[in-house]
Design an enzyme around this catalytic site. Structure first.
Site, PDB file in Angstrom:
ATOM      1  N   LYS A 205       0.838  -1.212   0.000  1.00 43.07           N
ATOM      2  CA  LYS A 205       0.000   0.000   0.000  1.00 43.07           C
ATOM      3  C   LYS A 205       0.870   1.259   0.000  1.00 43.07           C
ATOM      4  CE  LYS A 205      -3.225   2.957   0.519  1.00 43.07           C
ATOM      5  NZ  LYS A 205      -4.120   3.346  -0.542  1.00 43.07           N
ATOM      6  N   PHE A 250      -1.233  10.078 -13.701  1.00 50.02           N
ATOM      7  CA  PHE A 250      -0.473  10.764 -12.635  1.00 50.02           C
ATOM      8  C   PHE A 250       0.735  11.509 -13.199  1.00 50.02           C
ATOM      9  CE2 PHE A 250      -3.315   8.237 -10.361  1.00 50.02           C
ATOM     10  CZ  PHE A 250      -3.494   8.835  -9.132  1.00 50.02           C
ATOM     11  N   TYR A 252       0.372  14.692 -14.579  1.00 46.68           N
ATOM     12  CA  TYR A 252      -0.210  16.009 -14.844  1.00 46.68           C
ATOM     13  C   TYR A 252       0.427  17.028 -13.912  1.00 46.68           C
ATOM     14  CZ  TYR A 252      -3.665  13.551 -17.597  1.00 46.68           C
ATOM     15  OH  TYR A 252      -4.261  12.775 -18.549  1.00 46.68           O
ATOM     16  N   CYS A 261      -3.796  11.139   2.070  1.00 43.41           N
ATOM     17  CA  CYS A 261      -2.974   9.937   1.860  1.00 43.41           C
ATOM     18  C   CYS A 261      -1.549  10.230   1.387  1.00 43.41           C
ATOM     19  CB  CYS A 261      -3.673   8.997   0.897  1.00 43.41           C
ATOM     20  SG  CYS A 261      -5.171   8.288   1.598  1.00 43.41           S
ATOM     21  N   LYS A 264       0.981  12.204   3.767  1.00 43.66           N
ATOM     22  CA  LYS A 264       1.338  11.512   5.013  1.00 43.66           C
ATOM     23  C   LYS A 264       1.989  10.148   4.741  1.00 43.66           C
ATOM     24  CE  LYS A 264      -2.880   8.996   6.367  1.00 43.66           C
ATOM     25  NZ  LYS A 264      -2.453   7.651   6.050  1.00 43.66           N
TER      26      LYS A 264
HETATM   27  P1  NAD Z   1     -11.232   9.615   8.171  1.00 42.57           P
HETATM   28  O1  NAD Z   1     -10.546  10.591   9.029  1.00 42.57           O
HETATM   29  O2  NAD Z   1     -12.190  10.080   7.130  1.00 42.57           O
HETATM   30  O3  NAD Z   1     -12.034   8.579   9.098  1.00 42.57           O
HETATM   31  C1  NAD Z   1     -11.483   7.973  10.224  1.00 42.57           C
HETATM   32  C2  NAD Z   1     -12.623   7.696  11.201  1.00 42.57           C
HETATM   33  O4  NAD Z   1     -12.112   6.920  12.288  1.00 42.57           O
HETATM   34  C3  NAD Z   1     -13.232   8.971  11.805  1.00 42.57           C
HETATM   35  O5  NAD Z   1     -14.620   8.995  11.589  1.00 42.57           O
HETATM   36  C4  NAD Z   1     -12.880   8.851  13.293  1.00 42.57           C
HETATM   37  O6  NAD Z   1     -13.872   9.404  14.142  1.00 42.57           O
HETATM   38  C5  NAD Z   1     -12.820   7.335  13.450  1.00 42.57           C
HETATM   39  N1  NAD Z   1     -12.084   6.867  14.640  1.00 42.57           N
HETATM   40  C6  NAD Z   1     -10.967   7.404  15.210  1.00 42.57           C
HETATM   41  N2  NAD Z   1     -10.615   6.663  16.295  1.00 42.57           N
HETATM   42  C7  NAD Z   1     -11.504   5.650  16.392  1.00 42.57           C
HETATM   43  C8  NAD Z   1     -11.661   4.559  17.285  1.00 42.57           C
HETATM   44  N3  NAD Z   1     -10.811   4.356  18.292  1.00 42.57           N
HETATM   45  N4  NAD Z   1     -12.687   3.719  17.098  1.00 42.57           N
HETATM   46  C9  NAD Z   1     -13.558   3.924  16.071  1.00 42.57           C
HETATM   47  N5  NAD Z   1     -13.466   4.928  15.175  1.00 42.57           N
HETATM   48  C10 NAD Z   1     -12.451   5.787  15.355  1.00 42.57           C
HETATM   49  O7  NAD Z   1     -10.099   8.717   7.536  1.00 42.57           O
HETATM   50  P2  NAD Z   1     -10.097   7.990   6.108  1.00 42.57           P
HETATM   51  O8  NAD Z   1      -9.759   8.972   5.057  1.00 42.57           O
HETATM   52  O9  NAD Z   1     -11.300   7.145   5.976  1.00 42.57           O
HETATM   53  O10 NAD Z   1      -8.816   7.050   6.274  1.00 42.57           O
HETATM   54  C11 NAD Z   1      -8.808   5.965   7.175  1.00 42.57           C
HETATM   55  C12 NAD Z   1      -7.577   5.121   6.884  1.00 42.57           C
HETATM   56  O11 NAD Z   1      -7.641   4.601   5.556  1.00 42.57           O
HETATM   57  C13 NAD Z   1      -6.245   5.900   6.964  1.00 42.57           C
HETATM   58  O12 NAD Z   1      -5.255   5.034   7.438  1.00 42.57           O
HETATM   59  C14 NAD Z   1      -5.981   6.264   5.520  1.00 42.57           C
HETATM   60  O13 NAD Z   1      -4.610   6.441   5.269  1.00 42.57           O
HETATM   61  C15 NAD Z   1      -6.498   5.021   4.810  1.00 42.57           C
HETATM   62  N6  NAD Z   1      -6.921   5.271   3.434  1.00 42.57           N
HETATM   63  C16 NAD Z   1      -7.594   6.419   3.104  1.00 42.57           C
HETATM   64  C17 NAD Z   1      -8.019   6.615   1.792  1.00 42.57           C
HETATM   65  C18 NAD Z   1      -8.763   7.870   1.396  1.00 42.57           C
HETATM   66  O14 NAD Z   1      -8.864   8.134   0.202  1.00 42.57           O
HETATM   67  N7  NAD Z   1      -9.267   8.658   2.328  1.00 42.57           N
HETATM   68  C19 NAD Z   1      -7.764   5.639   0.820  1.00 42.57           C
HETATM   69  C20 NAD Z   1      -7.100   4.470   1.190  1.00 42.57           C
HETATM   70  C21 NAD Z   1      -6.680   4.297   2.500  1.00 42.57           C
END
Ligand code: NAD
Length: 439
Positions: A205, A250, A252, A261, A264
């Protein structure tokens, strides 16, 4: 299957809704009680194409429920997906504290065999640490599996329903088989389910995201070089991308990548490398190029207005980090808005989905406009920061009429140079010649 998804953010909500749509019984759990209340009231708390409809359909079928109650969330799940945020710490490493806290709760609650599958992006070795945490607290068999998520905000539902591939990292064959079966409905178009070691899955990932970020930083560096040498990067991009070994994705040039993502994840991977005794020369460069790229539009604006920005008004079209989302995390527009406000300029903004989040950040310091041309009114220049589809073919004559000065700074290279000249618009793209430049 009975599934619990911990975290109902961009990943958890989409995953939960898509898994419910294939017949699973899903509980979405979050510590954010306000979010759960909104979800239970039938509201979709984020903007993501197709998600609201999917949530509504699943709510009707009763297969998707939401709770902020940990007891209810962990009554008897077969699989628990973790989609909790992994934000960056000041040193760039991923903050895993919320994931570990949840794993402790999981171990204290479940009474039967359970699969704990991480969808969150976590550094290599996190699965091993999760295993130690749960084994230290319970004798109930909990199999820790890595199942990274590759969806893209803006097309997340479609990406989840039709993934390029599914990656499952498991040390236990039976757990891998369960995950494989769960994903079969999503790969009926013969996309692969790749089963690999848990550590390889975690690394995959980060490597995928770092690779995509590298392509963006690469073309941005070339664009800056083109700017400095009087070359049109668009011609170069076409010359490169038509090479089948390279392709266009990718590649552009723009005002930098943002989102929750790439920034970080590149830093977190660099941190993992340093901890492993490896100097992440390329990853650091990718990150630094991107940081600098977020200042390129600002430098062009300062140069154009001879460093005197106070009393000027700038209209923004697009503030989200990419189109088709309301997500502002790490968006290049925010850095530019901060810089312009600091210089005493006035900022007006239009975005098809991001205005509510922008208001929450800036309050009255930025005026928000639901109508794009209204944002242009009285502005000394338009700044395009996000390539929303609706910005691609605007009414140029109306733009020129509405702006106080017909100047466009385009951080996404949306417009044709000839059209800009024809419409008498002074145009400052990235890595391309400026039209109507009166230096
Ligand atoms: P986000 O911030 O939108 O959502 C995270 C959620 O987790 C929040 O609603 C928060 O309240 C909740 N949370 C925090 N602590 C918690 C706990 N102890 N118990 C239950 N819920 C809890 O984050 P996201 O963008 O959905 O990303 C989540 C993960 O997925 C990250 O590791 C990110 O890197 C990865 N990811 C994100 C994407 C993307 O496009 N956003 C794509 C692939 C992977």
């Amino acid at each position: 299957m009975r599934i619990t998804v911990a975290g109902t953010g961009y990943v958890g909500l989409v995953s939960g809704a898509c898994l419910a749509s294939t017949g699973n019984n899903v509980i979405g759990y979050d510590i954010d009680k306000g979010k759960i209340e909104r979800l239970n009231a039938g509201e979709c708390p984020i903007f993501e194409p197709g998600l609201a409809e999917l949530l509504a359909g699943n709510a009707q079928s009763g297969r998707l429920q939401f709770t902020a109650d940990i007891d209810e969330a962990l009554t008897s799940p077969e699989i628990v997906f973790v989609a909790i945020g992994t934000p960056p710490r000041p040193d760039g490493s991923a903050d895993l504290s919320q994931i570990f806290a949840f794993a402790e709760q999981l171990a204290d609650h479940v009474t039967g065999p359970t699969i704990l599958a991480t969808k969150s992006t976590v550094p290599v070795g996190t699965g091993d640490r999760l295993e130690r945490i749960v084994r230290g607290r319970t004798k109930v068999p909990i199999h820790v599996v890595s199942n990274p998520e590759f969806l893209k905000e803006g097309s997340a539902v479609n990406d989840f329903l039709k993934p390029d591939r599914v990656v499952v990292g498991a040390e236990d064959e039976e757990a891998a088989q369960v995950l494989r079966e769960l994903h079969l409905p999503f790969v009926r178009n013969n996309r692969p389910i790749l089963v690999m070691s848990r550590r390889a899955s975690e690394m995959t990932k980060y490597a995928a995201n770092a690779c995509l970020a590298t392509r963006i930083s690469f073309i941005n560096e070339i664009a800056n070089l083109c700017d400095a040498t009087g070359v049109d990067v668009e011609e170069v991009r076409r010359g490169m991308g038509t090479d089948q070994r390279i392709g266009f994705q990718f590649l552009y040039p723009g005002c930098g990548y943002g989102g929750s993502c790439f920034p970080k994840d590149v830093q977190a991977l660099a941190h993992v490398a340093r901890e492993a005794g490896i100097n992440p020369i390329l990853l650091d460069a990718v990150h630094n190029v991107n940081k600098a790229q977020k200042n390129v539009l600002y430098a062009k604006i300062r140069r154009r207005f001879n460093d005197a920005l106070h009393d000027l008004t700038f209209a923004f079209w697009g503030v989200t980090f990419k189109p088709a989302t309301d997500d502002l995390r790490e968006a290049p527009a925010l850095i530019l808005i901060d810089q312009l406000l600091q210089d005493g300029a006035t900022v007006r903004a239009h975005d098809p989905a991001g205005l509510e989040n922008l208001k929450a950040l800036y309050g009255d310091r930025v005026s928000c406009h639901a109508e794009p041309y209204e944002a242009l009114s009285g502005a000394d220049a338009l700044v395009v920061c996000t390539e929303w589809n609706e910005f691609r073919s605007p009414e140029f004559a109306r733009m020129k009429e509405t702006l106080r000065q017909p100047i466009i700074f385009d951080g996404r290279n949306l417009y044709d140079l000839g059209a800009m000249k024809r419409h008498g618009l002074e145009y400052h793209p990235i890595g391309r010649p400026t039209t109507n430049w009166k230096a």
